[in-house]
Design a protein around this motif. Structure first.
Motif, short mmCIF file in Angstrom:
data_model
loop_
_atom_site.label_atom_id
_atom_site.label_comp_id
_atom_site.label_asym_id
_atom_site.label_seq_id
_atom_site.Cartn_x
_atom_site.Cartn_y
_atom_site.Cartn_z
N LEU A 1 0.82 -1.23 0.00
CA LEU A 1 0.00 0.00 0.00
C LEU A 1 0.84 1.27 0.00
N ASN A 2 2.15 1.05 0.02
CA ASN A 2 3.08 2.19 0.13
C ASN A 2 2.83 3.28 -0.91
N ALA A 3 2.74 2.84 -2.15
CA ALA A 3 2.60 3.82 -3.24
C ALA A 3 1.28 4.55 -3.10
N ASP B 1 1.55 7.03 -0.39
CA ASP B 1 2.35 8.19 -0.81
C ASP B 1 1.52 9.13 -1.67
N ALA B 2 0.66 8.52 -2.49
CA ALA B 2 -0.19 9.35 -3.36
C ALA B 2 -1.29 10.06 -2.55
N ASN B 3 -1.72 9.44 -1.45
CA ASN B 3 -2.77 10.02 -0.61
C ASN B 3 -2.31 10.10 0.85
N PRO B 4 -1.35 10.95 1.15
CA PRO B 4 -0.80 10.92 2.51
C PRO B 4 -1.90 11.20 3.56
N LEU B 5 -1.81 10.44 4.66
CA LEU B 5 -2.82 10.61 5.71
C LEU B 5 -2.38 11.69 6.68
N VAL C 1 -10.68 11.38 8.05
CA VAL C 1 -11.68 10.33 8.27
C VAL C 1 -11.37 9.20 7.31
N LEU C 2 -11.07 8.04 7.87
CA LEU C 2 -10.51 6.95 7.10
C LEU C 2 -11.37 5.70 7.24
N GLN C 3 -11.55 5.03 6.10
CA GLN C 3 -12.21 3.72 6.14
C GLN C 3 -11.21 2.70 5.63
N ALA D 1 -7.18 -2.50 1.98
CA ALA D 1 -7.72 -1.41 1.15
C ALA D 1 -8.11 -0.26 2.07
N PHE D 2 -7.97 0.94 1.55
CA PHE D 2 -8.39 2.08 2.38
C PHE D 2 -9.02 3.17 1.52
N THR D 3 -9.90 3.94 2.12
CA THR D 3 -10.51 5.09 1.46
C THR D 3 -10.46 6.27 2.43
N VAL D 4 -9.98 7.38 1.93
CA VAL D 4 -10.07 8.59 2.75
C VAL D 4 -11.47 9.16 2.55
#
Ligand code: ASP
Length: 608
Positions: free
Chosen positions: A54-56, A59-63, A68-70, A96-99
């Protein structure tokens, strides 16, 4: 579905389950190719592990903090466990994650030990409420609420709402007023309490009423007061004082049991107002410790304490005592070895403007039987011993003495007692002592208007054998200096306060329920017949249609919560409190209103 579980829920027995969580990002810790995230919601914190795959994407969507994260992932056992949190044995290996939403950088850290000062936290109260410490307080408040409701429901009380837009009848505190657009020039008031409504409900036959209700008082806000606050407001018909005391001792004990699991509050002590004032210097004594006030004036008066000394102690030239209206002392156990520095510091303490005394006299009752004091010059050791004995001191004690005008000295000695109790660890947060203070005076003298005001409120009944005194005497105070000689100053009320650890948590009374007596009461308070009719005609009228004997009580809900939660501040237990100037700094209220609103209300400002 946004989530399958909460962030406080997962344990080792769920290892290998695939779960979906949603919450707020508390922290992000990056270690090379892997990232740990603490995800928080109302229920707890769960550690998330983002592996290399999930690194890339990360990096594309830094938290960032408070995003608010799912996430979806697999529960796995942690290698290094965290015993401090309930989910500390597991973590989620995220697949998997979604901001769901980003967050601006919060103005303070959302942690128990936050770096946010009071003002900032109030401005961003919605963020402050995410903090565990604040959440715990609101949870406690809710459990007190539930416990009270359960008890009252089981005892046949009915929750009945009463209006917020009522008639202005200021007596005591100032009313908040609300202009009525439909009735130009007329105003509602917000209720200071539902007092008259709950009494009317008794006339209507709802013999057990309660409400957990907002009350509004436009007072100058002393520390820890709120212009709007909540009461557990109750009223019962066909009751005597004893019935009320029993019922509401039951309520408070139940709350303690449900909320704190404390069931040692077997017996609630009772004390008359007179005893409270003489022995503790105030009407809400903290009885977790003794250190009662001793009135030494008699020792210094002609004839005072002659047996103890064989001679008079007064007239030795120490004017502070000889001429004082009051001399009060406390014996502080085991403090005879206080150093000069410590007694000087105490002297400074009583001289602070909040206490307002000129000085402090001490007597050290040394364990070898000698006495040492700050007034050695004036008193022989025998006399010091006599004074110390009168203060109830034993060897090893430190006697602290204050002298001056009655009211101030009493208040100051009471404060000093509380302070010493605190310093000596006698006021423990986890010890609770309940007390009923009873037999309050019915009236209080209002110096500014040279008249009587109701000490509790005008609906409180006098003790039955004091009714005659009230009816048969003219309320007018001929000589303001001697108001204490007026028969009204001795009339006692059927009123009671519940005191918890030195705080008044509730108060109430048996009410007047006959029109004639209520009219006498209004007259005693200096109200003309017309004024009484104008303000309270509805109640006087209702009393003519079969008003039953009744009485009640109201508990300060916010205060009760703060004491149960071990905090000094009620604000910590209110979701959206106001600051010391009565402002809500988050929504910025009070605030100006539009010219159009003034127009509609037909009101013109006349600011001074
Ligand atoms: N309404 C009263 C108060 O707010 C309490 C009561 O007498 O029930 O103090």
């Amino acid at each position: 579905m946004y989530r399958t579980h909460t962030c406080g829920e997962l344990r080792v027995n769920q290892v290998n389950e695939t779960v979906t969580l949603a919450g707020w990002v508390q922290t992000v810790r990056k270690f090379g190719a892997i990232t740990f995230v603490d995800l928080r919601d109302r229920y707890g914190i769960t550690q998330l592990l983002f592996g290399e795959t999930l690194n890339a994407a990360l990096d594309a969507n830094p938290l960032g903090r408070e995003f608010v994260l799912q996430i979806t992932g697999k529960v796995q056992e942690r290698s290094s466990k965290n015993a401090n949190i309930s989910t500390g044995d597991i973590e989620i290996n995220v697949t998997a994650f979604t901001v769901l939403n980003k967050s601006a950088v919060p103005p303070f850290t959302i942690q128990d030990d936050t770096d946010g000062g009071d003002d900032l936290r109030m401005k961003y109260r919605f963020l402050d409420l995410r903090r565990n410490a604040v959440k715990k307080n609101l949870e406690l408040r809710y459990s007190v609420n539930r416990s009270a409701r359960n008890y009252l429901h089981e005892n046949n009380f009915m929750d009945i709402e009463t209006p917020f837009l009522i008639k202005s009848t200021p007596e005591g505190a100032r009313d908040f007023v609300v202009p009525s657009r439909m009735n130009p020039g007329q105003f509602y008031a917000l209720p200071q309490s539902p007092q008259t409504f709950k009494q009317l409900l008794m006339v209507s036959g709802y013999d057990r009423y309660y409400q957990i209700v907002k009350c509004f008082r436009d007072e100058d806000l002393r520390a820890d007061r709120q212009p709007e606050f909540t009461q557990i407001d109750c009223e019962m018909a066909f009751v005597e004082q004893e019935d009320i005391l029993n019922m509401f001792e039951g309520l408070v004990k139940r709350i303690f049991k449900d909320v704190k699991n404390i069931d040692y509050l077997e017996k609630v002590e009772r004390m008359s107002w007179e005893d409270a004032m003489w022995n503790f210097g105030n009407d809400k004594p903290d009885i977790r410790f003794g250190m009662k006030l001793a009135n030494l004036k008699s020792v210094f008066l002609k004839g005072g304490n002659i047996e103890a000394t064989g001679e008079l102690i007064n007239g030795v030239g120490f004017g502070v005592f000889d001429n004082a209206e009051t001399v009060l002392a406390i014996a502080v156990a085991g403090c005879s070895e206080y150093t000069r520095k410590q007694t000087d510091e105490l002297t400074d303490w009583v001289k602070r403007p909040q206490i307002g005394m000129q000085g402090l006299v001490y007597i050290k009752c040394n364990t070898d039987g000698t006495y040492k004091s700050s007034v050695d010059k004036f008193y022989t050791e025998d006399k010091l011993k006599a004074i110390a004995d009168s203060a109830g001191a034993k060897a090893g004690d430190l006697v602290l003495i204050l002298a001056g005008r009655e009211e101030r000295t009493r208040k100051a000695t009471s404060e000093l007692r509380l302070e010493m109790g605190k310093r000596l660890g006698m006021r423990k947060d986890d010890e609770f002592k309940l007390l009923w203070v009873m037999d309050f005076p019915l009236f209080e003298y209002a110096e500014d208007d040279n008249r009587w005001v109701a000490r509790h409120h005008p609906f409180t009944s006098p003790k039955p054998d004091h009714i005659e005194v009230m009816i048969n005497n003219n309320p007018v105070i001929e000589n303001a200096e001697k108001y204490l000689e007026h028969p009204y100053s001795n009339i006692k009320a059927n009123a009671y306060d519940m005191v918890l650890n030195g705080n008044e948590i509730g108060g109430g009374s048996i009410r007047i329920f006959q029109r004639a007596l209520q009219e006498k009461m209004f007259a005693a308070l200096g109200m003309s017949e017309e004024e009484a009719l104008h303000k309270f005609g509805f109640l006087l009228g209702a009393f003519e249609y079969g008003a039953p004997p009744h009485g009640g009580i109201a508990f300060g809900f916010d205060r009760l919560c703060s004491i149960l939660g071990g905090s000094e501040s009620i604000r910590d237990f209110i979701a959206f409190p106001k600051n010391n100037s009565g402002r809500d700094v988050m929504i910025d209220a009070p605030s100006e209103i539009d010219a159009k609103q003034f127009d509609e209300l037909q009101i013109k400002l006349n600011l001074k």
